[in-house]
Design a protein around this motif. Structure first.
Motif, PDB file in Angstrom:
ATOM      1  N   ILE A 179       0.904  -1.260  -0.252  1.00 31.40           N
ATOM      2  CA  ILE A 179      -0.105  -0.036  -0.108  1.00 31.40           C
ATOM      3  C   ILE A 179       0.845   1.308  -0.049  1.00 31.40           C
ATOM      4  CG2 ILE A 179      -1.691   1.281   1.389  1.00 31.40           C
ATOM      5  CD1 ILE A 179      -2.976  -1.339   2.378  1.00 31.40           C
ATOM      6  N   ILE A 180       1.926   1.166   0.633  1.00 29.32           N
ATOM      7  CA  ILE A 180       3.036   2.419   0.679  1.00 29.32           C
ATOM      8  C   ILE A 180       3.402   2.926  -0.743  1.00 29.32           C
ATOM      9  CG2 ILE A 180       5.209   3.254   1.718  1.00 29.32           C
ATOM     10  CD1 ILE A 180       4.341   1.893   4.454  1.00 29.32           C
ATOM     11  N   GLN A 181       3.731   1.663  -1.502  1.00 28.55           N
ATOM     12  CA  GLN A 181       4.203   1.887  -2.891  1.00 28.55           C
ATOM     13  C   GLN A 181       3.121   2.510  -3.640  1.00 28.55           C
ATOM     14  OE1 GLN A 181       7.314   1.618  -3.667  1.00 28.55           O
ATOM     15  NE2 GLN A 181       7.764   1.014  -1.504  1.00 28.55           N
ATOM     16  N   CYS A 182       1.719   2.618  -3.449  1.00 31.47           N
ATOM     17  CA  CYS A 182       0.825   2.958  -4.285  1.00 31.47           C
ATOM     18  C   CYS A 182       0.609   4.487  -4.126  1.00 31.47           C
ATOM     19  CB  CYS A 182      -0.560   2.284  -4.119  1.00 31.47           C
ATOM     20  SG  CYS A 182      -0.134   0.363  -4.410  1.00 31.47           S
ATOM     21  N   PRO A 183       0.007   5.163  -4.937  1.00 29.24           N
ATOM     22  CA  PRO A 183      -0.207   6.437  -4.785  1.00 29.24           C
ATOM     23  C   PRO A 183      -1.305   6.909  -3.442  1.00 29.24           C
ATOM     24  CG  PRO A 183      -0.446   5.936  -7.123  1.00 29.24           C
ATOM     25  CD  PRO A 183      -0.091   4.508  -6.495  1.00 29.24           C
ATOM     26  N   ILE A 184      -1.082   7.924  -2.924  1.00 23.81           N
ATOM     27  CA  ILE A 184      -1.779   8.302  -1.679  1.00 23.81           C
ATOM     28  C   ILE A 184      -3.538   8.143  -2.176  1.00 23.81           C
ATOM     29  CG2 ILE A 184      -2.487  10.023  -0.056  1.00 23.81           C
ATOM     30  CD1 ILE A 184       0.409  11.134  -0.312  1.00 23.81           C
ATOM     31  N   ASP A 185      -4.051   8.668  -3.230  1.00 22.86           N
ATOM     32  CA  ASP A 185      -5.354   8.699  -3.233  1.00 22.86           C
ATOM     33  C   ASP A 185      -5.818   7.064  -3.504  1.00 22.86           C
ATOM     34  OD1 ASP A 185      -4.134   8.305  -5.651  1.00 22.86           O
ATOM     35  OD2 ASP A 185      -5.515   9.153  -6.874  1.00 22.86           O
ATOM     36  N   ILE A 186      -5.257   6.449  -3.642  1.00 25.17           N
ATOM     37  CA  ILE A 186      -5.939   4.815  -3.628  1.00 25.17           C
ATOM     38  C   ILE A 186      -5.811   4.049  -2.678  1.00 25.17           C
ATOM     39  CG2 ILE A 186      -5.988   5.047  -6.326  1.00 25.17           C
ATOM     40  CD1 ILE A 186      -3.732   3.000  -6.173  1.00 25.17           C
ATOM     41  N   ARG A 187      -4.692   4.557  -1.663  1.00 31.84           N
ATOM     42  CA  ARG A 187      -4.608   3.674  -0.739  1.00 31.84           C
ATOM     43  C   ARG A 187      -5.865   3.190   0.123  1.00 31.84           C
ATOM     44  NH1 ARG A 187       1.004   6.734   1.724  1.00 31.84           N
ATOM     45  NH2 ARG A 187       2.210   6.355  -0.187  1.00 31.84           N
ATOM     46  N   LYS A 188      -6.668   4.069   0.657  1.00 28.91           N
ATOM     47  CA  LYS A 188      -7.922   3.664   1.312  1.00 28.91           C
ATOM     48  C   LYS A 188      -8.820   2.738   0.901  1.00 28.91           C
ATOM     49  CE  LYS A 188     -10.986   5.817   4.841  1.00 28.91           C
ATOM     50  NZ  LYS A 188     -11.638   6.871   5.445  1.00 28.91           N
TER      51      LYS A 188
END
Length: 428
Positions: free
Chosen positions: A285-294
Motif C-alpha cells: 500500500i505504501i508503494q501506491c499513490p496516496i489517493d488509492i490507498r484507502k
C-alpha cells in the motif's frame, strides 16, 4: 461435455481453463462454477517412469517433457475433450518465469495444436469473481505469498510484494514440532514419534495440517511468543485440546494442542528483513499513490490454499491493525480500517473461477494469442499483451457481437504484415 454447452448460442466450444499451482492444479471449462479436477502438480514421465513435479525442472527440454505428459492427463483423463477444438485460458502469476510460459505455449501450440491461448494474471482475474475494479489481492500459496494492488483493472507492478512463506513453511514447522513433541501409541504403549519412525511422509504432514491445525488469535500469539522468549511455561496460555491422528497399522499419533496452535505461526513471524505476510500488505500500500490507498485497504481479496486455514483472515486483520500502531507504518499511512471480500468460492480456486468468467466472455476470441500469430512471431510469447491496432478497432466497433475467428485471424495477419513492412529497410 461441459455443463449447458449444448444450449450455447454460438458454435464455438467452451474454452479450457488451466491454473497450474506449485502444489495443486485446477482444470475445467469456461462458464462453470468450479473446476472439474483439482490434482497435484506432478506427473509420472512416460520416458523415465519417474514422478516429477511440474515446477521442478533443470532445463527447458525437461520441462517440455513434463508438460506434455501432464497436459495429456488433464485433457484425456479429466476433461475428455480434443485439445484442437478448444481455446485455452491459462491463469498465471505475474511472477511466472518467462521460460515456463514460453514452454507452456510451445507444448499447447506445437504438440496439442490448440487454437489460441490467453495468459491471464491470476491476481487480476480473481477480482472478476467480485465485480470490483480496485483492490489488493493476496495470494497465499504453497511456496510463497504474493501481494499485488490493482487499480481500475490495471495491476500496479511497483507495488508487488513477495515473502517466501506459505504452506511449505508450515509443513516444515509442523514436521519439526511433531518430531520433537508428538507421541505415538503402539500396542497400547505411548512412545516418542522419533523412536518409531524417522519422519512422516509429506502427504501425511499436509493432511494433519488441514485436519487439526489452525491460526490462533493475536492475543494468544503474543502470550505464546513471550513465553517462548522468556522460557517460562507458566505464561503459556491454556492450550486447546489434543487430538489423535490415525496412522497405518492401527497406530495413533497424539498431537498436542500446542502443536496445533503454533504450527501456523510461521506465517506471521517476521524474518531478518522484518517481513511477514501482514507486512507485505502494508508495504504494498505504501508503494501506491496516496489517493488509492484507502480503497485498497477496504478491498482486500484473499486467495490461495493457505488462506483456507481457520482463523487466517481474522488474524491477518488483527496483525495489520497492530502494525499500524508502530512508527514505521503509523507515520506513512493514514488508514484505520481494513475490509476483506468473501469470494463466491473457496480461496484455493478463486483465480480459476475468475478465468472461467473471463473465458465465457465474447471478448476472449480477440484477446487471445492464436496459433498462427504464435508461429509467425517465431514461437515467442509477449510478456504483456499488446493488442494490434486492427484488433482494437474491431473491438470498439462491435463490442457486443462475436467477431468471427477467421476475420480476427485475418486482422492479425494484416497487422503482422504491416509491422514487418515497417521494420524492413525502405526501398530506393
Amino acid at each position: 461435455m461441459p455443463l449447458f454447452e449444448g444450449l450455447s448460442s454460438g458454435s464455438e466450444k467452451s474454452a479450457v481453463i488451466l491454473d497450474i499451482g506449485s502444489a495443486y492444479s485446477k482444470v475445467g471449462f469456461a462458464g462453470e462454477f468450479g473446476p472439474w479436477a483439482i490434482i497435484p502438480s506432478r506427473v509420472e514421465l512416460s520416458k523415465t517412469k519417474k514422478v516429477s513435479d511440474v515446477w521442478e525442472y533443470s532445463s527447458e527440454d525437461e520441462l517440455f517433457d513434463i508438460l506434455v505428459d501432464f497436459f495429456h492427463i488433464l485433457y484425456f483423463k479429466h476433461l475428455l475433450v480434443n485439445p484442437k477444438d478448444r481455446r485455452v485460458v491459462f491463469c498465471e502469476s505475474v511472477l511466472c518465469p518467462t521460460q515456463f510460459r514460453n514452454t507452456v505455449a510451445k507444448v499447447l501450440f506445437k504438440h496439442y495444436e490448440v487454437p489460441s491461448i490467453l495468459f491471464a494474471p491470476s491476481h487480476l482475474v480473481a477480482m472478476f469473481t467480485l465485480g470490483v475494479n480496485t483492490g489488493l489481492v493476496l495470494d497465499a500459496g504453497y511456496s510463497e505469498t504474493t501481494v499485488l494492488p490493482i487499480c481500475e483493472g490495471i495491476p500496479i507492478i511497483k507495488g508487488i510484494q513477495t515473502v517466501m512463506v506459505g504452506a511449505r513453511a508450515i509443513h516444515r514447522n509442523l514436521s519439526s514440532l511433531l518430531q520433537d513433541q508428538a507421541t505415538i501409541v503402539v500396542d497400547g504403549e505411548e512412545k516418542l514419534l522419533t523412536s518409531v519412525m524417522p519422519s512422516l511422509p509429506d502427504y501425511v504432514i499436509e493432511d494433519i495440517k488441514v485436519r487439526t491445525c489452525f491460526v490462533t488469535n493475536l492475543e494468544r500469539a503474543k502470550s505464546i511468543q513471550q513465553s517462548i522468549l522468556q522460557g517460562d511455561e507458566a505464561k503459556w496460555p491454556p492450550p486447546p485440546s489434543s487430538v489423535e491422528y490415525p496412522l497405518d497399522g492401527g497406530t495413533k499419533l497424539s498431537i498436542s494442542g500446542k502443536i496445533r496452535e503454533v504450527a501456523c505461526e510461521v506465517l506471521f513471524e517476521q524474518d531478518m528483513e522484518e517481513k511477514s505476510v501482514a507486512t507485505t500488505i502494508l508495504d504494498s500500500i505504501i508503494q501506491c499513490p496516496i489517493d488509492i490507498r484507502k480503497p485498497l485497504a477496504n478491498n482486500l481479496v484473499l486467495m490461495g490454499g493457505t488462506a483456507m486455514l481457520p482463523g487466517f483472515a481474522h488474524r491477518l486483520i488483527d496483525e495489520l491493525k497492530d502494525l499500524l500502531e508502530r512508527p514505521r507504518y503509523k507515520d506513512a499511512l493514514a488508514i484505520d480500517s481494513f475490509k476483506v471480500h468473501t469470494p463466491p468460492c473457496e480461496p484455493n480456486y478463486t483465480a480459476w473461477l475468475g478465468g472461467s468468467l473471463f473465458g465465457a466472455m465474447e471478448i476472449l476470441s480477440y484477446r487471445s494469442l492464436s496459433r498462427e500469430a504464435y508461429n509467425q512471431a517465431g514461437g515467442k510469447v509477449p510478456d504483456w499483451c499488446s493488442l494490434d491496432d486492427a484488433v482494437q478497432e474491431a473491438e470498439v466497433a462491435a463490442p457486443k457481437e462475436r467477431v468471427p475467428i477467421k476475420q480476427l485471424e485475418a486482422l492479425r495477419k494484416l497487422s503482422l504484415e504491416k509491422a514487418a513492412s515497417s521494420s524492413s529497410p525502405m526501398k530506393k
